[in-house]
Motif scaffolding. Structure first.
Motif, PDB file in Angstrom:
ATOM      1  N   PRO A 245      11.961 -37.876 -19.594  1.00  0.00           N
ATOM      2  CA  PRO A 245      11.533 -37.216 -18.236  1.00  0.00           C
ATOM      3  C   PRO A 245      12.431 -37.870 -17.043  1.00  0.00           C
ATOM      4  N   PRO A 246      12.952 -39.101 -17.240  1.00  0.00           N
ATOM      5  CA  PRO A 246      13.804 -39.342 -16.139  1.00  0.00           C
ATOM      6  C   PRO A 246      15.133 -38.695 -16.157  1.00  0.00           C
ATOM      7  N   LEU A 247      15.808 -38.646 -17.197  1.00  0.00           N
ATOM      8  CA  LEU A 247      17.062 -37.773 -17.349  1.00  0.00           C
ATOM      9  C   LEU A 247      16.695 -36.257 -17.097  1.00  0.00           C
TER      10      LEU A 247
ATOM     11  N   SER B  12      12.003 -46.929 -28.214  1.00  0.00           N
ATOM     12  CA  SER B  12      12.962 -47.063 -27.733  1.00  0.00           C
ATOM     13  C   SER B  12      13.584 -46.121 -26.453  1.00  0.00           C
ATOM     14  N   GLY B  13      13.904 -46.854 -25.450  1.00  0.00           N
ATOM     15  CA  GLY B  13      14.684 -45.875 -24.334  1.00  0.00           C
ATOM     16  C   GLY B  13      16.237 -45.572 -24.662  1.00  0.00           C
ATOM     17  N   GLY B  14      16.463 -45.651 -25.683  1.00  0.00           N
ATOM     18  CA  GLY B  14      17.920 -45.347 -26.111  1.00  0.00           C
ATOM     19  C   GLY B  14      18.942 -46.319 -25.581  1.00  0.00           C
ATOM     20  N   ALA B  15      20.119 -45.880 -25.318  1.00  0.00           N
ATOM     21  CA  ALA B  15      21.270 -46.615 -24.918  1.00  0.00           C
ATOM     22  C   ALA B  15      20.810 -47.491 -23.865  1.00  0.00           C
ATOM     23  N   PHE B  16      21.171 -48.759 -23.753  1.00  0.00           N
ATOM     24  CA  PHE B  16      21.094 -49.569 -22.438  1.00  0.00           C
ATOM     25  C   PHE B  16      22.343 -49.389 -21.489  1.00  0.00           C
ATOM     26  N   LEU B  17      22.025 -48.365 -20.603  1.00  0.00           N
ATOM     27  CA  LEU B  17      22.863 -47.649 -19.627  1.00  0.00           C
ATOM     28  C   LEU B  17      23.986 -48.251 -19.269  1.00  0.00           C
ATOM     29  N   PRO B  18      23.588 -49.592 -18.292  1.00  0.00           N
ATOM     30  CA  PRO B  18      24.631 -50.225 -17.962  1.00  0.00           C
ATOM     31  C   PRO B  18      25.661 -50.630 -18.903  1.00  0.00           C
ATOM     32  N   LEU B  19      25.539 -50.768 -20.101  1.00  0.00           N
ATOM     33  CA  LEU B  19      26.739 -51.178 -21.151  1.00  0.00           C
ATOM     34  C   LEU B  19      26.842 -49.861 -21.844  1.00  0.00           C
TER      35      LEU B  19
ATOM     36  N   ALA C 172       2.111 -56.545 -20.742  1.00  0.00           N
ATOM     37  CA  ALA C 172       0.755 -56.085 -19.889  1.00  0.00           C
ATOM     38  C   ALA C 172       0.977 -54.755 -20.168  1.00  0.00           C
ATOM     39  N   ARG C 173       2.133 -54.183 -19.767  1.00  0.00           N
ATOM     40  CA  ARG C 173       2.407 -52.511 -19.565  1.00  0.00           C
ATOM     41  C   ARG C 173       2.219 -52.125 -20.946  1.00  0.00           C
ATOM     42  N   HIS C 174       2.962 -52.738 -21.915  1.00  0.00           N
ATOM     43  CA  HIS C 174       2.931 -52.454 -23.321  1.00  0.00           C
ATOM     44  C   HIS C 174       1.536 -52.269 -23.867  1.00  0.00           C
TER      45      HIS C 174
ATOM     46  N   GLU D 238      -1.147 -52.004 -22.127  1.00  0.00           N
ATOM     47  CA  GLU D 238      -2.074 -50.957 -21.231  1.00  0.00           C
ATOM     48  C   GLU D 238      -1.822 -49.348 -21.936  1.00  0.00           C
ATOM     49  N   GLN D 239      -0.720 -49.255 -22.544  1.00  0.00           N
ATOM     50  CA  GLN D 239      -0.485 -47.925 -23.237  1.00  0.00           C
ATOM     51  C   GLN D 239      -1.336 -48.006 -24.525  1.00  0.00           C
ATOM     52  N   GLY D 240      -1.942 -49.040 -24.705  1.00  0.00           N
ATOM     53  CA  GLY D 240      -2.618 -48.988 -26.212  1.00  0.00           C
ATOM     54  C   GLY D 240      -1.909 -49.359 -27.335  1.00  0.00           C
TER      55      GLY D 240
ATOM     56  N   GLY E 272       6.438 -45.163 -29.791  1.00  0.00           N
ATOM     57  CA  GLY E 272       6.540 -45.052 -28.083  1.00  0.00           C
ATOM     58  C   GLY E 272       7.576 -43.920 -28.223  1.00  0.00           C
ATOM     59  N   LEU E 273       8.075 -44.299 -27.008  1.00  0.00           N
ATOM     60  CA  LEU E 273       9.206 -43.160 -26.807  1.00  0.00           C
ATOM     61  C   LEU E 273      10.438 -43.312 -27.781  1.00  0.00           C
ATOM     62  N   CYS E 274      11.117 -42.299 -28.332  1.00  0.00           N
ATOM     63  CA  CYS E 274      12.462 -42.300 -28.919  1.00  0.00           C
ATOM     64  C   CYS E 274      13.528 -41.283 -28.094  1.00  0.00           C
ATOM     65  N   THR E 275      13.889 -42.110 -27.255  1.00  0.00           N
ATOM     66  CA  THR E 275      14.953 -41.255 -26.477  1.00  0.00           C
ATOM     67  C   THR E 275      16.415 -41.391 -26.714  1.00  0.00           C
ATOM     68  N   ALA E 276      17.015 -40.181 -26.459  1.00  0.00           N
ATOM     69  CA  ALA E 276      18.125 -39.950 -26.667  1.00  0.00           C
ATOM     70  C   ALA E 276      18.600 -40.408 -28.289  1.00  0.00           C
ATOM     71  N   GLY E 277      19.662 -41.055 -28.026  1.00  0.00           N
ATOM     72  CA  GLY E 277      20.238 -41.821 -29.783  1.00  0.00           C
ATOM     73  C   GLY E 277      18.996 -42.108 -30.620  1.00  0.00           C
TER      74      GLY E 277
ATOM     75  N   VAL F 120      11.208 -55.609 -24.380  1.00  0.00           N
ATOM     76  CA  VAL F 120      12.701 -56.427 -24.001  1.00  0.00           C
ATOM     77  C   VAL F 120      13.397 -55.091 -23.441  1.00  0.00           C
ATOM     78  N   LYS F 121      13.374 -54.956 -22.075  1.00  0.00           N
ATOM     79  CA  LYS F 121      14.005 -53.760 -21.561  1.00  0.00           C
ATOM     80  C   LYS F 121      13.822 -52.497 -22.098  1.00  0.00           C
ATOM     81  N   GLY F 122      12.693 -51.929 -22.364  1.00  0.00           N
ATOM     82  CA  GLY F 122      11.924 -50.793 -22.808  1.00  0.00           C
ATOM     83  C   GLY F 122      12.664 -50.545 -24.354  1.00  0.00           C
ATOM     84  N   GLY F 123      12.823 -51.605 -25.037  1.00  0.00           N
ATOM     85  CA  GLY F 123      13.503 -51.176 -26.308  1.00  0.00           C
ATOM     86  C   GLY F 123      15.052 -50.611 -26.332  1.00  0.00           C
ATOM     87  N   THR F 124      15.544 -50.687 -25.194  1.00  0.00           N
ATOM     88  CA  THR F 124      16.739 -50.001 -25.087  1.00  0.00           C
ATOM     89  C   THR F 124      17.677 -50.779 -25.978  1.00  0.00           C
ATOM     90  N   ILE F 125      19.104 -50.276 -26.490  1.00  0.00           N
ATOM     91  CA  ILE F 125      19.887 -50.371 -27.457  1.00  0.00           C
ATOM     92  C   ILE F 125      21.206 -51.164 -26.640  1.00  0.00           C
TER      93      ILE F 125
HETATM   94  N1  COA Z   1      18.935 -48.549 -19.711  1.00  0.00           N
HETATM   95  C1  COA Z   1      18.798 -49.590 -19.280  1.00  0.00           C
HETATM   96  N2  COA Z   1      17.538 -50.047 -18.702  1.00  0.00           N
HETATM   97  C2  COA Z   1      16.570 -49.408 -19.112  1.00  0.00           C
HETATM   98  C3  COA Z   1      16.783 -48.094 -19.541  1.00  0.00           C
HETATM   99  C4  COA Z   1      18.155 -47.730 -20.100  1.00  0.00           C
HETATM  100  N3  COA Z   1      18.214 -46.576 -20.572  1.00  0.00           N
HETATM  101  N4  COA Z   1      15.603 -47.649 -19.709  1.00  0.00           N
HETATM  102  C5  COA Z   1      14.573 -48.608 -19.042  1.00  0.00           C
HETATM  103  N5  COA Z   1      15.047 -49.588 -18.796  1.00  0.00           N
HETATM  104  C6  COA Z   1      14.764 -50.869 -18.181  1.00  0.00           C
HETATM  105  C7  COA Z   1      14.046 -50.738 -16.807  1.00  0.00           C
HETATM  106  O1  COA Z   1      14.982 -50.775 -15.628  1.00  0.00           O
HETATM  107  C8  COA Z   1      13.158 -51.843 -16.839  1.00  0.00           C
HETATM  108  O2  COA Z   1      13.872 -53.059 -16.616  1.00  0.00           O
HETATM  109  P1  COA Z   1      13.150 -54.397 -15.807  1.00  0.00           P
HETATM  110  O3  COA Z   1      12.116 -55.020 -16.786  1.00  0.00           O
HETATM  111  O4  COA Z   1      14.288 -55.243 -15.393  1.00  0.00           O
HETATM  112  O5  COA Z   1      12.673 -53.675 -14.461  1.00  0.00           O
HETATM  113  C9  COA Z   1      12.588 -51.967 -18.439  1.00  0.00           C
HETATM  114  O6  COA Z   1      13.729 -51.465 -19.176  1.00  0.00           O
HETATM  115  C10 COA Z   1      11.527 -51.332 -18.880  1.00  0.00           C
HETATM  116  O7  COA Z   1      11.428 -49.918 -18.163  1.00  0.00           O
HETATM  117  P2  COA Z   1      10.058 -49.363 -17.456  1.00  0.00           P
HETATM  118  O8  COA Z   1      10.371 -47.707 -17.234  1.00  0.00           O
HETATM  119  O9  COA Z   1       9.465 -50.194 -16.501  1.00  0.00           O
HETATM  120  O10 COA Z   1       9.038 -49.461 -18.775  1.00  0.00           O
HETATM  121  P3  COA Z   1       8.127 -48.447 -19.453  1.00  0.00           P
HETATM  122  O11 COA Z   1       7.522 -49.036 -20.563  1.00  0.00           O
HETATM  123  O12 COA Z   1       7.311 -47.660 -18.549  1.00  0.00           O
HETATM  124  O13 COA Z   1       9.134 -47.118 -19.813  1.00  0.00           O
HETATM  125  C11 COA Z   1      10.945 -46.287 -20.918  1.00  0.00           C
HETATM  126  C12 COA Z   1      10.463 -47.433 -21.002  1.00  0.00           C
HETATM  127  C13 COA Z   1      12.219 -46.697 -22.029  1.00  0.00           C
HETATM  128  C14 COA Z   1      10.365 -45.298 -21.832  1.00  0.00           C
HETATM  129  C15 COA Z   1      11.519 -45.648 -19.639  1.00  0.00           C
HETATM  130  O14 COA Z   1      12.184 -46.637 -18.946  1.00  0.00           O
HETATM  131  C16 COA Z   1      12.519 -44.607 -19.823  1.00  0.00           C
HETATM  132  O15 COA Z   1      12.096 -43.559 -19.978  1.00  0.00           O
HETATM  133  N6  COA Z   1      13.850 -44.822 -19.683  1.00  0.00           N
HETATM  134  C17 COA Z   1      15.065 -43.908 -19.469  1.00  0.00           C
HETATM  135  C18 COA Z   1      15.416 -43.579 -20.871  1.00  0.00           C
HETATM  136  C19 COA Z   1      16.742 -42.694 -21.019  1.00  0.00           C
HETATM  137  O16 COA Z   1      16.892 -41.705 -20.385  1.00  0.00           O
HETATM  138  N7  COA Z   1      17.502 -43.076 -21.531  1.00  0.00           N
HETATM  139  C20 COA Z   1      19.009 -42.457 -22.100  1.00  0.00           C
HETATM  140  C21 COA Z   1      19.531 -43.089 -22.839  1.00  0.00           C
HETATM  141  S1  COA Z   1      21.124 -42.255 -23.195  1.00  0.00           S
END
Ligand code: COA
Length: 538
Positions: free
Chosen positions: A216-218, A145-152, A46-48, A50-52, A186-191, A112-117
């Motif tokens: 923006p979050p970083l 993609s939100g770039g690296a999946f930060l917990p890993l 739904a969030r996806h 909503e952004q069109g 969409g967003l192409c963040t970091a990597g 899937v987790k913001g397209g993180t890698i």
């Molecule tokens: N690492 C791990 N998880 C991430 C993540 C990241 N970099 N970015 C987003 N997620 C997760 C969120 O925790 C959320 O998980 P959930 O579904 O279990 O709640 C899910 O991805 C979706 O994120 P959300 O912010 O709700 O969706 P969105 O569509 O509004 O935005 C992003 C997605 C990726 C654009 C935004 O979350 C974002 O900007 N993330 C930070 C990116 C970043 O700074 N990356 C640096 C990598 S080096």
């Protein structure tokens, strides 16, 4: 040439039992593939929307020519890994046709987790780049993609085959002249920002697409600055000020159309080089492969019966039929392409290895691609065989397979164990594509043998220290975890989740999948012949 004979009897109870077993696996495969494609968190979808934005599947559907085959790669990557929901390791990918041109395509799934890698997402990206490089295919990437999946992060970032390698490879693909077209959807963040940055041409969707090294979050965390994604890396920034963006799209649909136009403007596909004649179907029904697939290593798989249901006209020109008979080598055609088949019909002996080394040399010199059908328990062990030089003869086969420059394709139809995996062109031996049947098993050795080795080692230690051998309960304590691990990690499902292969295929589709792969290999340039010696008879 006469068709291979058959002794398959569909009324035979063993055939029926195997067919039922295979059909069960095929149903499980279809269900898992459907879930990997469609099972998503409704909130994320739904969030996806909503952004069109279009879903990754919708982007792909619009990108590909209608009614053309899509050879999906890594469809069950990361299956059952992480929290079980990182379907396809976060990316839809494969070889598809755009404007008549085959391309390697990847599309991040931002639901899937913001397209993180994830780590397996990196592995999949590297695999796709290898396919593009080896087959000289344009690489089209739809990035979101939100770039690296930060917990890993420690597993995706610094090592030689981690995330940095993706961008290193992009530079080298570019040097090789392989076109790379990227759409920022969409967003192409970091990597993920480096993917468009390192590409030849970039399409950018106004409003939803943004490219930045830190989102923006970083930025907020690092400097306290409040800035929107659009102001930080939207079309206004990159189309007018930085020049990262080459083509502006009004929405996802427009972006996909622009990508199609850009691919359409690339030089056309090359004519094929692999010897080809009009295809003929096999004489026997490929559907019967279901009744041949072994349920376990105790089931004998008569490999000529398999070959007869894969090759054109069921015709095989066999090489050295009576020498090393547990390995079948021969020339055949698949969808009209001439291939050299190397297929197991039992354990590998010295004679098999020498026959294969001889046959690989012939195929190499005649520029005939090699197709390996693996069902290999390994090389024969024991004093007689060691004295007979099995290590040296195995080396001849492994060396020939490793260094052959013709395209190699591998299908694991049964077991893939030990050095047999290497000699029969396992993943480490550079097959252009490697597929698995759903019943296939893979490992250093069978579970029972592995447990037996560990029990024997433990008893050796105990004997040296004067202790009695393990009793039955202690043996079970050693054996059970080995059997359990092998049961899980030796399955085709585990293999494919780890990207040890390109996918699990239905046995009945083997011929068609190989035909698509051969077409791709044929339209890539012949890598060329480098030997400085004649053929050694072995
Ligand atoms: N690492 C791990 N998880 C991430 C993540 C990241 N970099 N970015 C987003 N997620 C997760 C969120 O925790 C959320 O998980 P959930 O579904 O279990 O709640 C899910 O991805 C979706 O994120 P959300 O912010 O709700 O969706 P969105 O569509 O509004 O935005 C992003 C997605 C990726 C654009 C935004 O979350 C974002 O900007 N993330 C930070 C990116 C970043 O700074 N990356 C640096 C990598 S080096």
């Amino acid at each position: 040439m006469p068709a291979l004979p058959t002794s398959v009897d569909p009324a035979d109870p063993d055939f029926a039992a195997r067919a039922a077993h295979t059909r069960g696996l095929v149903q499980r495969l279809r269900a898992d593939l459907a879930a990997a494609k469609d099972e998503r968190n409704p909130k994320a979808v739904a969030r996806h929307r909503e952004q069109g934005k279009l879903l990754a599947t919708e982007r792909l559907e619009r990108l590909l020519d209608p009614e053309t085959p899509f050879l999906e790669v890594g469809a069950l990557a990361a299956h059952g890994q992480y929290d079980g929901g990182v379907h396809k390791a976060g990316t839809f990918a494969g070889i598809g046709v755009i404007g008549g041109r085959e391309c390697v395509i990847s599309a991040n799934d931002a639901t899937v987790k913001g397209g993180t890698i994830y780590p397996l997402g990196v592995k999949k990206a590297l695999r796709l780049q290898t396919i593009a490089a080896e087959n000289r295919l344009p690489l089209v990437q739809l990035v979101d993609s939100g770039g690296a999946f930060l917990p890993l992060q420690s597993e995706v970032f610094p090592d030689v085959d981690d995330g940095g390698r993706i961008f290193y490879n992009q530079a080298h693909l570019s040097r090789m002249g392989i076109p790379q077209i990227t759409a920022v959807m969409g967003l192409c963040t970091a990597g993920a920002a480096y993917i468009p940055a390192m590409s030849d041409e970039v399409v950018h969707v106004r409003g939803t697409g943004a490219v930045f090294l830190a989102g923006p979050p970083l930025v907020r965390a690092a400097t306290g600055e409040e800035v929107s994604a659009e102001a930080l890396g939207g079309v206004g920034v990159h189309a007018q000020r930085t020049g990262v963006t080459d083509h502006v799209a009004d929405d996802d649909d427009h972006a996909v159309q622009l990508v199609r136009e850009l691919v359409g403007a690339l030089p056309g596909p090359r004519p094929g080089w692999i010897d080809h004649v009009p295809a003929q179907p096999p004489v026997y029904d490929p559907g019967e492969l279901e009744g041949l697939a072994p349920r376990d290593m105790a089931d004998v798989l008569p490999i000529r019966e398999v070959i007869a249901r894969i090759v054109d006209g069921s015709e095989l020109l066999e090489f050295k039929r009576d020498y090393g008979p547990t390995l079948v080598c021969g020339t055949a055609r698949i969808h009209g392409y001439r291939v050299g088949l190397i297929a197991n019909d039992g354990v590998l002996f010295s004679e098999c290895a020498q026959k294969a080394a001889h046959f690989v040399q012939l195929c190499e010199k005649r520029r005939t691609p090699l197709v390996f059908l693996q069902n290999v328990p390994g090389f024969m062990v024991g004093r007689t065989f060691e004295e007979g030089g099995i290590t040296k003869h195995g080396h001849q086969m492994v060396n020939a397979v490793a260094t052959a420059t013709v395209p190699k394709l591998t299908v694991i139809v049964g077991g893939s164990f030990g050095a047999g995996n290497y000699a029969m062109c396992g993943r480490a031996y550079g097959p252009r594509f490697l597929w698995m049947w759903p019943n296939a098993r893979i490992g250093v050795m069978g579970a029972a043998q592995a447990a037996g080795v560990l029990i024997s080692v433990a008893n050796g230690q105990r004997e040296r220290s004067g202790a009695p051998p393990l009793d039955a309960a202690e043996e079970a304590f050693v054996r059970t975890p080995v059997l359990e691990a092998q049961e899980r990690e030796g399955s085709a499902w585990y293999s494919t989740s780890q990207l040890w292969d390109d996918g699990i295929i239905e046995p009945a589709r083997t011929r068609d999948v190989l035909g698509l792969c051969l077409g791709v290999c044929s339209r890539a340039p012949d890598p060329g012949f480098h030997s400085t010696f004649g053929t050694f008879r072995l």
